[in-house]
Structure formats: C-alpha cells, structure tokens
Scaffold this active site. Structure first.
Site, PDB file in Angstrom:
ATOM      1  N   GLY A  94       0.824  -1.216   0.000  1.00 48.78           N
ATOM      2  CA  GLY A  94       0.000   0.000   0.000  1.00 48.78           C
ATOM      3  C   GLY A  94       0.852   1.258   0.000  1.00 48.78           C
ATOM      4  N   ARG A 155       0.952  -5.817  -4.700  1.00 51.76           N
ATOM      5  CA  ARG A 155       1.192  -6.663  -3.533  1.00 51.76           C
ATOM      6  C   ARG A 155       1.656  -8.072  -3.883  1.00 51.76           C
ATOM      7  NH1 ARG A 155      -0.247  -4.535   1.192  1.00 51.76           N
ATOM      8  NH2 ARG A 155      -1.822  -2.916   1.244  1.00 51.76           N
ATOM      9  N   ASP A 185       6.351  -4.992   6.265  1.00 49.00           N
ATOM     10  CA  ASP A 185       6.960  -6.182   6.877  1.00 49.00           C
ATOM     11  C   ASP A 185       7.025  -7.360   5.901  1.00 49.00           C
ATOM     12  OD1 ASP A 185       4.196  -6.060   7.028  1.00 49.00           O
ATOM     13  OD2 ASP A 185       4.048  -7.309   8.795  1.00 49.00           O
ATOM     14  N   ASP A 186       5.925  -7.628   5.194  1.00 51.37           N
ATOM     15  CA  ASP A 186       5.939  -8.765   4.271  1.00 51.37           C
ATOM     16  C   ASP A 186       6.890  -8.523   3.096  1.00 51.37           C
ATOM     17  OD1 ASP A 186       4.163 -10.372   5.667  1.00 51.37           O
ATOM     18  OD2 ASP A 186       2.410  -9.446   4.753  1.00 51.37           O
ATOM     19  N   LYS A 210       8.569   0.847   4.989  1.00 49.54           N
ATOM     20  CA  LYS A 210       7.392   1.657   4.673  1.00 49.54           C
ATOM     21  C   LYS A 210       6.140   1.058   5.292  1.00 49.54           C
ATOM     22  CE  LYS A 210       4.626   0.068   2.341  1.00 49.54           C
ATOM     23  NZ  LYS A 210       3.654  -0.655   1.509  1.00 49.54           N
ATOM     24  N   THR A 211       5.258   1.806   5.789  1.00 41.50           N
ATOM     25  CA  THR A 211       3.861   1.464   6.037  1.00 41.50           C
ATOM     26  C   THR A 211       3.215   2.485   6.969  1.00 41.50           C
ATOM     27  OG1 THR A 211       2.216  -0.090   6.890  1.00 41.50           O
ATOM     28  CG2 THR A 211       4.393  -0.262   7.877  1.00 41.50           C
ATOM     29  N   ASP A 213       0.896   1.838   8.748  1.00 38.99           N
ATOM     30  CA  ASP A 213       0.430   1.109   9.937  1.00 38.99           C
ATOM     31  C   ASP A 213       1.362   1.285  11.134  1.00 38.99           C
ATOM     32  OD1 ASP A 213      -1.401   0.245   8.133  1.00 38.99           O
ATOM     33  OD2 ASP A 213      -0.923  -1.883   8.278  1.00 38.99           O
ATOM     34  N   GLY A 260      -5.007   0.306   9.589  1.00 43.91           N
ATOM     35  CA  GLY A 260      -3.898  -0.311  10.318  1.00 43.91           C
ATOM     36  C   GLY A 260      -4.238  -1.782  10.392  1.00 43.91           C
ATOM     37  N   ARG A 261      -3.701  -2.555   9.453  1.00 45.54           N
ATOM     38  CA  ARG A 261      -4.134  -3.924   9.241  1.00 45.54           C
ATOM     39  C   ARG A 261      -4.232  -4.752  10.532  1.00 45.54           C
ATOM     40  NH1 ARG A 261      -3.639  -7.043   4.831  1.00 45.54           N
ATOM     41  NH2 ARG A 261      -2.072  -5.745   3.822  1.00 45.54           N
ATOM     42  N   ARG A 454      -3.225   7.800   2.857  1.00 40.82           N
ATOM     43  CA  ARG A 454      -2.024   7.093   2.401  1.00 40.82           C
ATOM     44  C   ARG A 454      -1.235   7.836   1.323  1.00 40.82           C
ATOM     45  NH1 ARG A 454      -3.313   0.870   1.418  1.00 40.82           N
ATOM     46  NH2 ARG A 454      -4.216   1.692  -0.482  1.00 40.82           N
TER      47      ARG A 454
HETATM   48  P1  FBP Z   1       1.159  -1.884   3.756  1.00 40.49           P
HETATM   49  O1  FBP Z   1       1.397  -2.811   4.916  1.00 40.49           O
HETATM   50  O2  FBP Z   1       1.469  -2.472   2.457  1.00 40.49           O
HETATM   51  O3  FBP Z   1       1.846  -0.564   3.969  1.00 40.49           O
HETATM   52  O4  FBP Z   1      -0.388  -1.518   3.695  1.00 40.49           O
HETATM   53  C1  FBP Z   1      -1.063  -1.082   4.803  1.00 40.49           C
HETATM   54  C2  FBP Z   1      -2.531  -0.882   4.558  1.00 40.49           C
HETATM   55  O5  FBP Z   1      -2.795   0.473   4.314  1.00 40.49           O
HETATM   56  C3  FBP Z   1      -3.318  -1.419   5.752  1.00 40.49           C
HETATM   57  O6  FBP Z   1      -3.468  -0.454   6.744  1.00 40.49           O
HETATM   58  C4  FBP Z   1      -4.601  -1.873   5.124  1.00 40.49           C
HETATM   59  O7  FBP Z   1      -5.178  -2.929   5.832  1.00 40.49           O
HETATM   60  C5  FBP Z   1      -4.166  -2.339   3.777  1.00 40.49           C
HETATM   61  O8  FBP Z   1      -3.020  -1.604   3.444  1.00 40.49           O
HETATM   62  C6  FBP Z   1      -5.206  -2.133   2.721  1.00 40.49           C
HETATM   63  O9  FBP Z   1      -4.797  -2.809   1.586  1.00 40.49           O
HETATM   64  P2  FBP Z   1      -5.217  -2.502   0.099  1.00 40.49           P
HETATM   65  O10 FBP Z   1      -4.478  -1.270  -0.303  1.00 40.49           O
HETATM   66  O11 FBP Z   1      -4.724  -3.675  -0.655  1.00 40.49           O
HETATM   67  O12 FBP Z   1      -6.682  -2.315   0.086  1.00 40.49           O
END
Ligand code: FBP
Length: 581
Positions: A94, A155, A185-186, A210-211, A213, A260-261, A454
């Site tokens: 993201g 992703r 992290d991933d 980066k993130t 979260d 914030g996943r 974001r």
């Molecule tokens: P990253 O870990 O790749 O930085 O993404 C974080 C995030 O914004 C989370 O907070 C959220 O759950 C997810 O991406 C949403 O994913 P998508 O952009 O695939 O809808």
C-alpha cells in the site's frame, strides 16, 4: 481543446506540488562532503542481533547468515565514489506518504556516474521487466509530493521458482547491481529471500521500511516506519473535525474505523492527538481476552453514562484489525487459515454455496457456531479473501457497522433493564440522570478512514525521514551490501543511520496453514509509555469534552516539525520536534 476551467484547475494543482518541490529537505551530515552530496560507507558496530533458531531458517539462509553475521552496520562519511552501478527501485504494498522522496534520495546519491531504474507496478513489474531509467531532473518534480504514482505499486509476493527465475532474468537483462524494495513487513521479508536467492548473482537487495500502519519498528534502530506521521496527521484532522461536529450538532455517535491492518498504532496515535470519547486498542483486548460482547458492553456503558449527563453525542475510534484480536475470532480465523490452506484444491473445485458448508464441517463446534452468527458480508471476507502474503484483508471487513448494530441492541436492552449498574466505577449517575439516560435515543454514523491518508503530501518529518532513508538505501546499494534494511533512529538529535540485517528480524509464523519465516509485526505494547498515557486519560476523555481538533498538516510554522506523539513518548524524547542533520 482544454477549457478555461480545466486550465485553471491544472494550474492550481501544479502550483501546490511545485511549492512542495521547492520545500527544502534536510540532509544528514554522513552524506555531505564540502557541502556536496556523497554516498556514505558502512562499518560494523559491535551489535550482533540474534537470529531465529530453526531448521527452516538454516535451510533458507545459508549464504546471508555467513555474509552479514547478523551484525548491525552504521553509516559513516566516505569519500570513495562508486561508478557505473545499475540500481533499480520499486514500491511494494500500500502507498505511504514520502515514497517519492526515497526515490529522489536514491537517484541523487547515485549521481551522474550511476544509472537508476524505476520498476513500474511493484514486484509484478520486476518480473515483467517493466523498467525505465530515472533522470536527475525528473526527481526534482516528485520531491515532497505524496503518492506512489511515479512508479506504481502492487502486492505480489515473489515465491514460486518460476517467479524467482523471472527476477533473475530481469537482473541479467538489465545488468542490475542492486534492487531496492520500498515496502512493509511482508515486502521486507521478501527482500531477505530475494537477497539470499541473488547472493551469487552480484545483485544486492535492500529494503526500506514503509507502512502507514507503523508496525515495522526495531528497538533502538527504527522508532517508526515512514508514512505513519503523515497518515495519522490526516486522520487526526478528520477525527478532530468530527469531534467538533458531534459536539456542535449534539445528536450523533460517530463510529470511526481507523486503518492499520493488525496493530493499533494508528488508532492509538489518533487518540493521543484528539482525545476521543472512546478508543479501542486491539492489543489490550487480546491481552484481557475480552469477548465481542464485553467490548460492546464497554462501549455502551460510556454512551449510556454520557446520555445520563445530557451528552448524547461522541466519537468512538476503532482499530481496523480489531476482529483478529478478539479471542473467539482469533481462534476462528486461525482455524479458517489452516482449513483454507489444507483444502485449497478441494474448496476451489466446489460450487460457491457448498464451499461454506464444506469449511463448516472442518471447524470446531464453537468456531462453526460463531461463523454462522455473522452477517454475510463479514462471513465472506473471513472465508475467502486473503492477499498474496496470506493476510486477511481486514480493511474490507465492516467491523464498525457490526459494532454499531450490536451497541444499539445492547443500549436498548440496558435501558429497559431494571436496576442497571455501570461496571466502570467512575461512571455514576443520580436518579434524575438515570431517567434521562433511559429516555435517550441512540443515533449513529459510521466512517472508515484509511485510503484518505495514504497518499497525502508528506509531513515535514516524513519528507526529511524518507529523503535520508533514500540516501541511505542508495549508499547501501552502491556499497554492494545485501539483505539489509535502512533504518534511522535518534530522530530529535541529528539521526543515527544504520543498516539492519533483515534475517535477524525473521521468526516463524503460520501462514496459509504452513510455518513461514516472516518479519513479526510490531504491536502496541501494554507497558509502552504511549499506551500508558492513553490508559491514564481515557476515562476523563469519556466523561468530559476535552477533545482536540489538531487541524491540517502544518508544512510551515511553529508546529510543522512535530513527530508522532507515540514516538516522542516511547523514545522518551525531550522535545517533540524532529531534527535530522
Ligand atoms: P502496507 O502494509 O502495504 O503498507 O499496507 C497497509 C494498509 O494500508 C493497511 O493499513 C490496510 O489494511 C491495507 O493496506 C489495505 O490494503 P489494500 O491497499 O490492498 O486495500
């Protein structure tokens, strides 16, 4: 032909970004020699981090374990310049504010004598060999702008032999000396595996944390990932505005889910900045082993108490990952992950409706019953959708809607109950107030703030942090270091720039029903000063209306250099302003 309106709009949009381009960004002294930009070099520190002890680890990283010895490197000024290096950079996952400054930092530190390629659309573009050369003048135009649109992102997890082969083909075709991956992290887990895979190809792989979260943190070396500061400032502005609206109109309870996943850092930071009436922290819920019903009761209590006091309005902040931290849901999700992994082929062969029945037969009775009680929308997300790293897509689960409906039910039950008593001892109402409470009408609105934050223009901190992370990552690539993540700490005192061996961050976790080595997400710690500060204040936030409306991101002026509050508290900084130099 472009209309006058279109011309005006374009000019307006341009002028904002052009202003941002001109905003100065501080450069840390390790990259400066006689006032001009020079790549840093690296020396070993005495710090050796411990690595996971397992057969899986030994099998996965024979080369990197020997090369890096798990020793942290520190950046030092250098006067040796590398030439003719070919370095490629990609975004993964993201978007997060500040990504463009990393690209700018990498491009500028590589200078005229090296070539930098942008990889389009993330890991997918690497495998598709979708690369283009980035010029020095191009990065002047993206400096300080938000978004990842200069390159794009995705992703895709590179995992199969054929995917790795495509990566190798790309490295060979473009004669790459290094690949820099800007990811969470991933993605940084992927960097470690790619670095091991390419160890004998003369191509290094470097990660940048980066993130939004904020769950990529390393004790002593990385207080926060980039993008968190800007995103939480955007959400805090929105929550601050809603707090004001709720107190102005005095008729709604707003339930706001915050992106914030998994970890609740974003919700915690927004709570510290705005002081909402109620905020949930998933990690606390897991630690106290609270059931969904207990969470709902806790929210309902605050609402009923405030109603008794004649305050029929307020804001509830809910972390996006909440559902995964409620013990009964955690058990269900773990079981589902293992069933969906184990029976992948069988499930795919079944027609839509019978899939759920099949999965139900493989679950324990308690999990199966819980699944049956859930609304279709939530059930479908839990049952079928995972990203390519095996993560549940929590951003698409409408937890806020589920809570609203359950809280409404709990409130009407509580109002009609004889002799209702508050669990929270600080909530006491006299007889008249109890009557007011019993006659109030609950009205709610729900929101989800995530994508709004974001791609904002990076805050001054994120702009400075990312530019220097870019200079650092570029220097690592030019020095042929591989399998490291760029990190900066001491954020209020000039900055301490290091390279962390990624394999030292890996530990075993179950993904798709199988043990995998991954970078563990940094969660909110119950003993952290930031959480304690929140805990000490939340009851008074619920009782009074002492909320704060912080307004928009400050790019100039006295508040423009502020760091995230949780960073200041957790790092015990003596000032809340960053200083990188
Ligand atoms: P990253 O870990 O790749 O930085 O993404 C974080 C995030 O914004 C989370 O907070 C959220 O759950 C997810 O991406 C949403 O994913 P998508 O952009 O695939 O809808």
């Amino acid at each position: 032909m472009i209309s006058i309106e279109e011309k005006t709009m374009t000019a307006y949009a341009k002028s904002f970004e052009q202003e941002l381009n001109l905003r100065p960004v501080p450069t840390c002294s390790v990259f400066l020699s006689d006032g001009s930009l020079k790549p840093a070099s690296f020396q070993e520190t005495p710090i050796q981090l411990s690595a996971s002890k397992s057969d899986l680890f030994d099998k996965s990283f024979p080369k990197l374990s020997i090369r890096s010895k798990n020793v942290v490197l520190e950046a030092v000024p250098s006067f040796v310049e590398s030439t003719n290096k070919r370095i490629a950079v990609l975004f993964s996952g993201g978007p997060a504010p500040g990504g463009h400054n990393i690209v700018a930092g990498i491009r500028r530190i590589c200078g005229e004598l090296n070539t930098v390629f942008g990889i389009k659309s993330g890991p997918k573009g690497l495998m598709a060999k979708d690369l283009f050369e980035i010029s020095l003048s191009e990065v002047d135009e993206i400096l300080n702008t938000g978004g990842f649109d200069f390159l794009g992102s995705d992703r895709t997890k590179i995992k199969s032999d054929s995917q790795y082969k495509r990566v190798k083909d790309c490295v060979k075709e473009f004669n790459l000396d290094a690949i820099i991956v800007i990811g969470g992290d991933d993605s940084n887990t992927n960097v470690a595996f790619m670095a091991e895979f390419l160890a004998d190809e003369g191509c290094s792989v470097i990660g940048v944390p980066k993130t939004i979260d904020g769950d990529l943190q390393i004790d002593n070396y990385l207080p926060i990932s980039f993008g968190f500061d800007t995103a939480t400032k955007v959400y805090s502005e929105l929550v601050g505005n809603i707090l004001k609206d709720s107190a102005s109109s005095q008729k709604y309870w707003h339930f706001v889910k915050m992106m914030g996943r998994s970890a609740s850092h974003v919700a915690l930071e927004v709570a510290l900045k705005t002081h909402p009436h109620i905020a949930l922290i998933s990690e606390e819920i897991a630690e106290k082993e609270m059931s969904l019903d207990q969470i709902v009761s806790q929210i309902a209590e605050s609402i009923l108490y405030r109603a008794g006091k004649g305050k029929n309005f307020g804001v509830v902040v809910i972390p996006e990952g909440l559902i995964e931290f409620i013990p009964e849901f955690r058990a269900l999700i773990d079981e589902l992950n293992s069933v969906l992994g184990k029976y992948k082929v069988e499930i795919a062969a079944l027609p839509g409706k019978s899939r759920e029945s099949f999965v139900q037969t493989k679950l324990r009775v308690s999990s199966s019953q819980l699944l049956k009680t859930l609304p279709e929308a939530i059930k479908n997300k839990l049952l079928y959708e995972r990203d390519s790293h095996g993560n549940l897509q929590v951003s698409q689960i409408p937890t806020e809607e589920l809570l609203v409906s359950m809280v409404a039910k709990k409130i009407s039950e509580s109002k009609s109950a004889d002799g209702f008593e508050f669990e929270e001892k600080q909530f006491t109402l006299n007889e008249n107030e109890l009557k007011t409470m019993q006659s109030f009408k609950f009205a709610s609105i729900h929101h989800f703030f995530g994508y709004e934050g974001r791609c904002g223009a990076p805050s001054p901190f994120d702009a400075a942090f990312t530019y220097n992370l870019g200079l650092l990552a570029g220097s690592l690539a030019l020095s042929d270091k591989t399998g490291y993540m760029a990190a900066i700490s001491n954020l209020t005192d000039g900055g301490y720039l290091t390279a962390i061996p990624l394999i030292s961050l890996l530990s075993e976790e179950m993904r798709d029903g199988e043990p995998r080595l991954v970078i563990e997400k940094a969660l909110v710690k119950m003993e952290s000063p930031a959480f304690k500060s929140f805990k000490d204040n939340r009851i008074s936030w619920a009782k009074q209306d002492g909320f704060i409306s912080p307004g928009p991101i400050q790019f100039w002026g006295p508040l423009s250099k502020t760091l995230p509050e949780l960073v200041v508290l957790n790092e015990d900084y003596k000032t809340s302003s960053f200083s990188l130099k």
